[in-house]
Motif scaffolding. Structure first.
Motif, PDB file in Angstrom:
ATOM      1  N   ASP A 213       0.831  -1.137  -0.116  1.00 31.94           N
ATOM      2  CA  ASP A 213      -0.225  -0.033  -0.031  1.00 31.94           C
ATOM      3  C   ASP A 213       0.956   1.271  -0.144  1.00 31.94           C
ATOM      4  OD1 ASP A 213      -2.150  -1.493  -0.001  1.00 31.94           O
ATOM      5  OD2 ASP A 213      -2.706  -1.323   2.237  1.00 31.94           O
ATOM      6  N   LEU A 214       1.837   1.223   0.832  1.00 28.63           N
ATOM      7  CA  LEU A 214       2.798   2.310   0.812  1.00 28.63           C
ATOM      8  C   LEU A 214       3.746   2.603  -0.657  1.00 28.63           C
ATOM      9  CD1 LEU A 214       4.490   2.056   4.412  1.00 28.63           C
ATOM     10  CD2 LEU A 214       2.739   3.577   3.779  1.00 28.63           C
ATOM     11  N   LEU A 215       3.840   1.659  -1.114  1.00 31.05           N
ATOM     12  CA  LEU A 215       4.906   1.786  -2.431  1.00 31.05           C
ATOM     13  C   LEU A 215       3.660   2.075  -3.424  1.00 31.05           C
ATOM     14  CD1 LEU A 215       6.472  -1.876  -2.516  1.00 31.05           C
ATOM     15  CD2 LEU A 215       7.661   0.590  -2.198  1.00 31.05           C
ATOM     16  N   LEU A 216       2.481   1.786  -3.585  1.00 31.08           N
ATOM     17  CA  LEU A 216       1.394   2.137  -4.437  1.00 31.08           C
ATOM     18  C   LEU A 216       1.193   3.660  -4.093  1.00 31.08           C
ATOM     19  CD1 LEU A 216      -0.898  -0.856  -4.742  1.00 31.08           C
ATOM     20  CD2 LEU A 216       0.547  -0.179  -6.552  1.00 31.08           C
TER      21      LEU A 216
ATOM     22  N   ARG B 292       9.277 -19.860   2.741  1.00 30.62           N
ATOM     23  CA  ARG B 292       8.986 -18.446   2.726  1.00 30.62           C
ATOM     24  C   ARG B 292       9.731 -17.828   1.798  1.00 30.62           C
ATOM     25  NH1 ARG B 292       8.314 -13.855   7.662  1.00 30.62           N
ATOM     26  NH2 ARG B 292      10.604 -14.092   7.620  1.00 30.62           N
ATOM     27  N   ARG B 293       9.301 -16.959   0.739  1.00 32.41           N
ATOM     28  CA  ARG B 293       9.994 -16.270  -0.387  1.00 32.41           C
ATOM     29  C   ARG B 293      10.013 -14.950  -0.047  1.00 32.41           C
ATOM     30  NH1 ARG B 293       7.059 -20.506  -4.387  1.00 32.41           N
ATOM     31  NH2 ARG B 293       5.319 -19.292  -4.339  1.00 32.41           N
ATOM     32  N   ILE B 294      11.029 -14.475  -0.203  1.00 31.05           N
ATOM     33  CA  ILE B 294      11.376 -12.869   0.290  1.00 31.05           C
ATOM     34  C   ILE B 294      11.626 -12.202  -1.458  1.00 31.05           C
ATOM     35  CG2 ILE B 294      12.652 -11.313   1.454  1.00 31.05           C
ATOM     36  CD1 ILE B 294      13.085 -13.454   3.787  1.00 31.05           C
ATOM     37  N   TYR B 295      11.184 -11.038  -1.359  1.00 27.57           N
ATOM     38  CA  TYR B 295      11.277  -9.998  -2.555  1.00 27.57           C
ATOM     39  C   TYR B 295      11.510  -8.842  -2.011  1.00 27.57           C
ATOM     40  CZ  TYR B 295       9.006 -14.106  -4.798  1.00 27.57           C
ATOM     41  OH  TYR B 295       8.574 -15.549  -5.254  1.00 27.57           O
ATOM     42  N   LEU B 296      12.319  -8.080  -3.018  1.00 26.32           N
ATOM     43  CA  LEU B 296      12.160  -6.553  -3.213  1.00 26.32           C
ATOM     44  C   LEU B 296      11.170  -5.979  -3.851  1.00 26.32           C
ATOM     45  CD1 LEU B 296      15.878  -5.994  -3.315  1.00 26.32           C
ATOM     46  CD2 LEU B 296      14.684  -4.883  -1.541  1.00 26.32           C
ATOM     47  N   ALA B 297      10.288  -5.114  -3.400  1.00 28.02           N
ATOM     48  CA  ALA B 297       9.361  -4.562  -4.089  1.00 28.02           C
ATOM     49  C   ALA B 297       9.473  -3.077  -4.366  1.00 28.02           C
ATOM     50  CB  ALA B 297       7.996  -4.917  -3.492  1.00 28.02           C
ATOM     51  N   SER B 298       9.073  -2.570  -5.633  1.00 26.37           N
ATOM     52  CA  SER B 298       8.977  -1.243  -5.985  1.00 26.37           C
ATOM     53  C   SER B 298       8.042  -0.923  -7.053  1.00 26.37           C
ATOM     54  CB  SER B 298      10.396  -0.603  -6.142  1.00 26.37           C
ATOM     55  OG  SER B 298      10.263   0.956  -6.229  1.00 26.37           O
ATOM     56  N   ARG B 299       7.832   0.358  -7.283  1.00 28.36           N
ATOM     57  CA  ARG B 299       6.889   0.838  -8.434  1.00 28.36           C
ATOM     58  C   ARG B 299       7.662   0.445  -9.807  1.00 28.36           C
ATOM     59  NH1 ARG B 299       6.498   4.638  -4.820  1.00 28.36           N
ATOM     60  NH2 ARG B 299       7.871   6.119  -5.930  1.00 28.36           N
ATOM     61  N   THR B 300       6.655  -0.057 -10.670  1.00 36.21           N
ATOM     62  CA  THR B 300       7.500  -0.434 -11.986  1.00 36.21           C
ATOM     63  C   THR B 300       8.596   0.460 -12.408  1.00 36.21           C
ATOM     64  OG1 THR B 300       5.653  -2.119 -12.309  1.00 36.21           O
ATOM     65  CG2 THR B 300       7.161  -1.552 -14.131  1.00 36.21           C
ATOM     66  N   GLY B 301       8.213   1.646 -12.603  1.00 35.58           N
ATOM     67  CA  GLY B 301       9.274   2.788 -13.187  1.00 35.58           C
ATOM     68  C   GLY B 301      10.188   3.183 -12.152  1.00 35.58           C
ATOM     69  N   ALA B 302      10.254   2.757 -11.059  1.00 36.05           N
ATOM     70  CA  ALA B 302      11.218   3.160  -9.951  1.00 36.05           C
ATOM     71  C   ALA B 302      12.637   2.460 -10.277  1.00 36.05           C
ATOM     72  CB  ALA B 302      10.795   3.141  -8.808  1.00 36.05           C
ATOM     73  N   TRP B 303      12.741   1.337 -10.590  1.00 40.34           N
ATOM     74  CA  TRP B 303      13.932   0.653 -10.739  1.00 40.34           C
ATOM     75  C   TRP B 303      15.181   1.376 -11.679  1.00 40.34           C
ATOM     76  CZ3 TRP B 303      14.616  -3.310  -7.550  1.00 40.34           C
ATOM     77  CH2 TRP B 303      13.703  -3.938  -6.952  1.00 40.34           C
ATOM     78  N   ALA B 304      14.644   2.300 -12.440  1.00 36.05           N
ATOM     79  CA  ALA B 304      15.745   3.057 -13.276  1.00 36.05           C
ATOM     80  C   ALA B 304      16.506   3.867 -12.545  1.00 36.05           C
ATOM     81  CB  ALA B 304      14.981   4.024 -14.274  1.00 36.05           C
ATOM     82  N   TRP B 305      15.958   4.231 -11.028  1.00 38.55           N
ATOM     83  CA  TRP B 305      16.703   5.342 -10.354  1.00 38.55           C
ATOM     84  C   TRP B 305      17.833   4.628  -9.666  1.00 38.55           C
ATOM     85  CZ3 TRP B 305      14.977   7.556  -4.853  1.00 38.55           C
ATOM     86  CH2 TRP B 305      15.631   8.691  -4.782  1.00 38.55           C
ATOM     87  N   ARG B 306      19.177   5.266  -9.811  1.00 40.29           N
ATOM     88  CA  ARG B 306      20.280   4.598  -9.373  1.00 40.29           C
ATOM     89  C   ARG B 306      20.359   4.484  -7.677  1.00 40.29           C
ATOM     90  NH1 ARG B 306      25.052   7.942 -10.616  1.00 40.29           N
ATOM     91  NH2 ARG B 306      26.154   6.001 -10.127  1.00 40.29           N
ATOM     92  N   PRO B 307      20.050   5.417  -7.004  1.00 36.75           N
ATOM     93  CA  PRO B 307      19.813   4.977  -5.562  1.00 36.75           C
ATOM     94  C   PRO B 307      19.145   3.909  -5.192  1.00 36.75           C
ATOM     95  CG  PRO B 307      19.635   7.400  -5.688  1.00 36.75           C
ATOM     96  CD  PRO B 307      19.742   6.702  -7.450  1.00 36.75           C
ATOM     97  N   LEU B 308      17.993   3.755  -5.689  1.00 39.92           N
ATOM     98  CA  LEU B 308      17.356   2.504  -5.534  1.00 39.92           C
ATOM     99  C   LEU B 308      17.835   1.514  -5.720  1.00 39.92           C
ATOM    100  CD1 LEU B 308      13.386   2.402  -5.713  1.00 39.92           C
ATOM    101  CD2 LEU B 308      14.850   0.704  -6.646  1.00 39.92           C
ATOM    102  N   ARG B 309      18.484   1.146  -7.042  1.00 39.22           N
ATOM    103  CA  ARG B 309      19.183   0.102  -7.714  1.00 39.22           C
ATOM    104  C   ARG B 309      20.558  -0.403  -6.405  1.00 39.22           C
ATOM    105  NH1 ARG B 309      19.235   2.591 -12.719  1.00 39.22           N
ATOM    106  NH2 ARG B 309      21.399   2.364 -12.716  1.00 39.22           N
ATOM    107  N   ALA B 310      21.251   0.659  -6.154  1.00 40.01           N
ATOM    108  CA  ALA B 310      22.128   0.777  -5.451  1.00 40.01           C
ATOM    109  C   ALA B 310      21.664   0.009  -3.892  1.00 40.01           C
ATOM    110  CB  ALA B 310      22.948   1.833  -5.019  1.00 40.01           C
ATOM    111  N   VAL B 311      20.672   0.510  -3.409  1.00 38.03           N
ATOM    112  CA  VAL B 311      20.136  -0.127  -2.138  1.00 38.03           C
ATOM    113  C   VAL B 311      19.691  -1.686  -2.249  1.00 38.03           C
ATOM    114  CG1 VAL B 311      18.303   0.095  -0.227  1.00 38.03           C
ATOM    115  CG2 VAL B 311      19.391   2.128  -1.144  1.00 38.03           C
ATOM    116  N   ALA B 312      19.084  -1.846  -3.380  1.00 28.40           N
ATOM    117  CA  ALA B 312      18.600  -3.252  -3.832  1.00 28.40           C
ATOM    118  C   ALA B 312      19.666  -4.224  -3.888  1.00 28.40           C
ATOM    119  CB  ALA B 312      17.664  -3.156  -4.920  1.00 28.40           C
TER     120      ALA B 312
END
Length: 318
Positions: free
Chosen positions: A133-136, A270-290
């Motif tokens: 919900d927070l991501l959306l 139990r399967r664990i994932y990283l989740a983000s809004r679809t268009g956000a993965w292009a942002w370099r800081p987010l990719r670095a954290v992931a």
């Protein structure tokens, strides 16, 4: 306000004449004048005043030129960052859940701080439903979510998942009945038909998993306790008031008076994932954290060999 017009205003302040601005921009003097006239209308104040055969900036014009220089500098910095030039900079609001925070997220963020000091990470703790919900809603940038292999989670449209790892599940029981490290069987599970079961109060997936697991052993569990704190779950189990299902990370460290029995195929993983809004993965800081989180998880979690959201383990678009 148009960036081209702001740039012309900055050049006029720097060079002093329309002719000079025309020469450095390759734009005709008439075109420069028309652009600046439009900028005046957009600003709603006089930016230029006649000064003989030339024009000069009014106090409002000089002030807007100062703002324009700052705006243009920020735009260029943003373009350079998006193009991968220079170190990544920005704030990431990261949502995690409690059992991942200490063994995975904190070590990952320590390494990140050393490698990319320009990235600021703010941690928020929530269960997967709230995280999505927070991501959306745009209130978080990146989140850690989980699902049980026997109870797959529906991922909303617009969310992208990236696999992190998986972990086995255990049954937490009082050690009063004697230690048991052998994998649970349906026959042994059936002996707990009258036990009081513990589940959390923040989602229905754990309830569903417990019911499916017990149904395979021929009984319906009595979920008597709703407890969200892992330490409290262990304390209740140690006191002999109930039994509960725990993933590997939540079952460590072991508490005196509690035995953790592997559930194997009865409960899946139990399967664990990283989740983000679809268009956000292009942002370099987010990719670095992931990237840092995935690396930290390698020594803690098992690999996701079969991912129902993605056959090749790649980032999944939703």
């Amino acid at each position: 306000m148009d960036l081209t017009r702001l740039r012309l205003l900055v050049e006029l302040r720097r060079l002093g004449t329309m002719t000079a601005v025309s020469e450095v921009t390759g734009m005709g003097t008439s075109a420069v004048s028309k652009h600046l006239a439009v900028l005046e209308r957009e600003a709603g104040v006089r930016l230029l005043a006649p000064d003989g055969r030339r024009v000069r900036l009014t106090p409002a014009g000089r002030r807007l030129a100062e703002h324009a220089a700052d705006i243009l500098g920020r735009v260029e910095a943003a373009r350079a960052e998006m193009a991968g030039e220079g170190p990544p900079v920005g704030r990431i609001d990261l949502v995690t859940f409690v059992s991942m925070t200490v063994p995975v997220v904190l070590p990952a963020m320590e390494r990140l701080r050393q490698e990319h000091p320009g990235i600021e990470v703010r941690l928020i703790e929530h269960e997967p439903d709230q995280t999505l919900d927070l991501l959306l809603g745009g209130e978080a940038d990146l989140g850690l979510v989980y699902e049980y292999s026997l109870v797959p989670r529906r991922i909303p449209e617009g969310i992208t998942l990236s696999p992190v790892g998986s972990e086995p599940l255990f049954l937490a029981q009082s050690s009063a009945g004697g230690p048991s490290r052998a994998t649970m069987t349906r026959e042994r599970l059936r002996a707990l038909a009258d036990a009081s079961w513990i589940a959390n109060s923040r989602g229905s997936d754990e309830d569903e998993l417990v019911r499916r697991m017990c149904a395979s052993a021929g009984f319906r569990p009595r979920i008597r306790h709703r407890i969200d704190t892992l330490e409290a779950v262990s304390a209740v189990v140690a006191a002999g008031w109930g039994v509960g299902l725990l993933p590997k990370l939540a079952a460590t460290p072991r508490r005196r008076g509690v035995v953790h029995t592997p559930l194997g195929e009865l409960a899946g993983v139990r399967r664990i994932y990283l989740a983000s809004r679809t268009g956000a993965w292009a942002w370099r800081p987010l990719r670095a954290v992931a990237h840092r989180i995935r690396l930290a998880a390698r020594g803690v979690l098992d690999p996701l060999e079969e991912d129902p959201h993605s056959g090749d383990g790649a980032v999944v678009r939703r």
